[in-house]
Design a protein around this motif. Structure first.
Motif, mmCIF file in Angstrom:
data_model
loop_
_atom_site.group_PDB
_atom_site.id
_atom_site.type_symbol
_atom_site.label_atom_id
_atom_site.label_comp_id
_atom_site.label_asym_id
_atom_site.label_seq_id
_atom_site.Cartn_x
_atom_site.Cartn_y
_atom_site.Cartn_z
ATOM 1 N N THR A 39 0.810 -1.224 0.000
ATOM 2 C CA THR A 39 0.000 0.000 0.000
ATOM 3 C C THR A 39 0.844 1.275 0.000
ATOM 4 O O THR A 39 0.449 2.265 -0.608
ATOM 5 N N CYS A 40 1.983 1.236 0.647
ATOM 6 C CA CYS A 40 2.860 2.413 0.666
ATOM 7 C C CYS A 40 3.304 2.764 -0.763
ATOM 8 O O CYS A 40 3.270 3.918 -1.166
ATOM 9 N N SER A 41 3.697 1.754 -1.524
ATOM 10 C CA SER A 41 4.132 1.983 -2.906
ATOM 11 C C SER A 41 2.985 2.452 -3.777
ATOM 12 O O SER A 41 3.174 3.269 -4.684
ATOM 13 N N MET A 42 1.793 1.945 -3.516
ATOM 14 C CA MET A 42 0.627 2.336 -4.314
ATOM 15 C C MET A 42 0.300 3.813 -4.134
ATOM 16 O O MET A 42 -0.299 4.434 -5.006
ATOM 17 N N THR A 43 0.696 4.369 -3.015
ATOM 18 C CA THR A 43 0.497 5.789 -2.754
ATOM 19 C C THR A 43 1.695 6.608 -3.229
ATOM 20 O O THR A 43 1.541 7.634 -3.884
ATOM 21 N N ASN A 44 2.891 6.142 -2.914
ATOM 22 C CA ASN A 44 4.104 6.921 -3.173
ATOM 23 C C ASN A 44 4.476 7.037 -4.646
ATOM 24 O O ASN A 44 4.921 8.099 -5.084
ATOM 25 N N ILE A 45 4.303 5.976 -5.413
ATOM 26 C CA ILE A 45 4.725 6.023 -6.820
ATOM 27 C C ILE A 45 3.891 7.013 -7.626
ATOM 28 O O ILE A 45 4.459 7.850 -8.342
ATOM 29 N N PRO A 46 2.551 6.985 -7.555
ATOM 30 C CA PRO A 46 1.791 8.003 -8.302
ATOM 31 C C PRO A 46 2.092 9.434 -7.834
ATOM 32 O O PRO A 46 2.186 10.356 -8.651
ATOM 33 N N GLU A 47 2.277 9.617 -6.540
ATOM 34 C CA GLU A 47 2.613 10.949 -6.016
ATOM 35 C C GLU A 47 3.957 11.414 -6.563
ATOM 36 O O GLU A 47 4.104 12.558 -6.990
ATOM 37 N N TRP A 48 4.938 10.528 -6.559
ATOM 38 C CA TRP A 48 6.260 10.847 -7.093
ATOM 39 C C TRP A 48 6.165 11.199 -8.583
ATOM 40 O O TRP A 48 6.770 12.167 -9.037
ATOM 41 N N ALA A 49 5.398 10.409 -9.322
ATOM 42 C CA ALA A 49 5.270 10.635 -10.769
ATOM 43 C C ALA A 49 4.617 11.990 -11.052
ATOM 44 O O ALA A 49 5.055 12.703 -11.962
ATOM 45 N N ARG A 50 3.587 12.344 -10.304
ATOM 46 C CA ARG A 50 2.942 13.664 -10.506
ATOM 47 C C ARG A 50 3.926 14.789 -10.250
ATOM 48 O O ARG A 50 3.982 15.757 -11.024
ATOM 49 N N LYS A 52 7.184 14.649 -10.525
ATOM 50 C CA LYS A 52 8.202 14.614 -11.566
ATOM 51 C C LYS A 52 7.686 15.281 -12.846
ATOM 52 O O LYS A 52 8.407 16.006 -13.498
ATOM 53 N N ILE A 53 6.415 15.061 -13.179
ATOM 54 C CA ILE A 53 5.823 15.634 -14.376
ATOM 55 C C ILE A 53 5.680 17.155 -14.242
ATOM 56 O O ILE A 53 5.850 17.896 -15.203
ATOM 57 N N MET A 54 5.405 17.636 -13.042
ATOM 58 C CA MET A 54 5.156 19.062 -12.809
ATOM 59 C C MET A 54 6.422 19.894 -12.863
ATOM 60 O O MET A 54 6.348 21.111 -12.848
ATOM 61 N N ARG A 55 7.586 19.298 -12.957
ATOM 62 C CA ARG A 55 8.835 20.080 -12.993
ATOM 63 C C ARG A 55 8.974 20.852 -14.251
ATOM 64 O O ARG A 55 8.644 20.632 -15.285
#
Length: 55
Positions: A39-50, A52-55
């Motif tokens: 569950t931690c990865s299911m939350t952290n990976i999409p958050e990280w990706a968003r 990264k895209i916003m940079r």
């Protein structure tokens, strides 16, 4: 090209580290499918990706 990354059974932060490595290899139009069961990865990976895209 579709790429698949199986991270089932792996706790954080391993799936995020593996995802970042695979993302750096992608070309425009490629898709990365990640299999997760932590569950931690299911939350952290999409958050990280968003972020990264916003940079």
């Amino acid at each position: 090209m579709d790429k698949h990354l199986d991270c089932t059974g792996e706790p954080c932060p391993l799936p995020l580290i593996k995802t970042e490595k695979e993302m750096n290899k992608l070309k425009i139009g490629d898709k990365l499918f990640i299999e997760l069961d932590h569950t931690c990865s299911m939350t952290n990976i999409p958050e990280w990706a968003r972020k990264k895209i916003m940079r």
